[in-house]
Design a protein around this motif. Structure first.
Motif, PDB file in Angstrom:
ATOM      1  N   ALA A  12      15.530   9.474  17.796  1.00 47.70           N
ATOM      2  CA  ALA A  12      14.860   9.720  16.518  1.00 47.70           C
ATOM      3  C   ALA A  12      15.733   9.185  15.389  1.00 47.70           C
ATOM      4  N   ILE A  13      15.127   8.525  14.429  1.00 42.45           N
ATOM      5  CA  ILE A  13      15.844   8.021  13.253  1.00 42.45           C
ATOM      6  C   ILE A  13      15.778   9.069  12.157  1.00 42.45           C
ATOM      7  N   ILE A  14      16.947   9.520  11.732  1.00 43.11           N
ATOM      8  CA  ILE A  14      17.032  10.562  10.715  1.00 43.11           C
ATOM      9  C   ILE A  14      17.172   9.895   9.339  1.00 43.11           C
ATOM     10  N   PRO A  16      16.100   7.486   6.139  1.00 40.66           N
ATOM     11  CA  PRO A  16      15.381   6.223   5.910  1.00 40.66           C
ATOM     12  C   PRO A  16      15.429   5.320   7.135  1.00 40.66           C
ATOM     13  N   PRO A  17      14.580   4.288   7.196  1.00 42.11           N
ATOM     14  CA  PRO A  17      14.606   3.337   8.305  1.00 42.11           C
ATOM     15  C   PRO A  17      16.002   2.746   8.501  1.00 42.11           C
ATOM     16  N   SER A  43       8.058  -1.010  18.284  1.00 39.46           N
ATOM     17  CA  SER A  43       8.393  -1.180  16.866  1.00 39.46           C
ATOM     18  C   SER A  43       7.307  -1.977  16.181  1.00 39.46           C
ATOM     19  N   ASP A  65      11.858   2.662  12.176  1.00 45.03           N
ATOM     20  CA  ASP A  65      11.386   3.472  11.060  1.00 45.03           C
ATOM     21  C   ASP A  65      11.701   4.959  11.266  1.00 45.03           C
ATOM     22  N   SER A  66      10.988   5.619  12.149  1.00 52.28           N
ATOM     23  CA  SER A  66      11.224   7.043  12.366  1.00 52.28           C
ATOM     24  C   SER A  66      11.760   7.338  13.761  1.00 52.28           C
ATOM     25  N   TRP A  67      11.632   6.381  14.680  1.00 52.91           N
ATOM     26  CA  TRP A  67      12.148   6.581  16.020  1.00 52.91           C
ATOM     27  C   TRP A  67      12.374   5.232  16.686  1.00 52.91           C
TER      28      TRP A  67
END
Length: 261
Positions: A12-14, A16-17, A43, A65-67
């Motif tokens: 998971a992206i914590i 901003p992208p 993606s 972006d988010s993951w």
């Protein structure tokens, strides 16, 4: 030896992208042939491939972006032998090609200059392959393989003091000792079927008698079972994933098996 490789990554992206540099594809080289492979990245953004260190393997730039979810499947034929390094002659440093010089010098995680005195005292009469073999045996005997005993900040000196670590720490210490003994050495990210617990693996490679020789001081992966992903000075260059932002682990699965039984 034929290897089948399956990797699944989910992070998971914590915030901003983030831009992500991914290195998980086995490298096409004369001693390891890619029979088949497929990298799938979920993606909405374009993916760009760039060459790996020393032109070995490739990295992929991903905009997450988010993951981040990626899947890699490959079949690789390893066509090298597990030859003894102990009989190989030494090469004076003055005769080395300029491209090898960085692998004689200290780096962030491999502070070889701090270990020169130890190598001189303990192994002063040895050179070349005999020294490389003795250093490998020393690391294998001195360290205890212990999961979660180190972190991403652990250096070769830390491992030398603690006498424990995981494959990354074994590789860092062996590389640092080899450089201290005037043997060019680099770290290698790899796949191998005997790794326990199953994961990305790190080994060392030393320049002896005009060629790079793979060595795994953990003893889990003989040279004829290893498929390189990438090479570099230390873990900075061979990380399977570098996130320019913040990511949180969700799931990671690495499976490497012998297809020939």
């Amino acid at each position: 030896m034929r290897l089948t490789i399956a990797v699944d990554l989910d992070y998971a992206i914590i915030g901003p992208p983030a831009d992500v540099l991914l290195q998980i594809e086995a490298a096409a080289m004369p001693d390891q042939r890619i029979v088949s492979e497929a990298l799938t990245v979920w993606s909405d953004n374009p993916i760009a491939a760039v060459r790996g260190e020393d032109g070995i393997g490739q990295r992929c730039w991903i905009r997450a972006d988010s993951w981040l979810k990626a899947e890699y499947r490959a079949t690789v034929d390893v066509v090298r032998t597990d030859a003894s390094i102990g009989v190989l002659p030494a090469t004076p440093v003055r005769d080395l090609d300029g491209a090898l010089v960085p692998y004689l010098l200290p780096s962030r995680y491999c502070q070889s200059d701090r270990l020169e005195g130890f190598v001189r005292r303990e192994f002063g009469r040895l050179t070349g392959g005999a020294l490389a073999a003795a250093l490998t045996d020393w690391v294998a005997g001195a360290l205890e393989y212990r999961s979660n005993s180190s972190s991403g900040e652990t250096t070769a000196l830390d491992t030398f003091a603690s006498r424990s670590g995981v494959c990354r720490d074994y590789a860092h210490l062996l590389v640092a000792l080899a450089r201290a003994g005037e043997i060019p050495a680099r770290c290698v990210a790899a796949y191998a079927p005997g790794v326990d617990p199953p994961d990305f693996h790190a080994v060392a490679e030393m320049w002896l008698d005009g060629a790079w020789r793979l060595v795994d001081a953990t003893g889990m992966a003989p040279a004829d079972t290893i498929a390189r992903v990438c090479v570099g000075r230390d873990a900075t260059d061979i990380a399977f994933m570098t996130v320019f932002g913040e990511a949180q682990f969700v799931r990671q699965d690495v499976r490497v098996t012998r297809a020939d039984g």
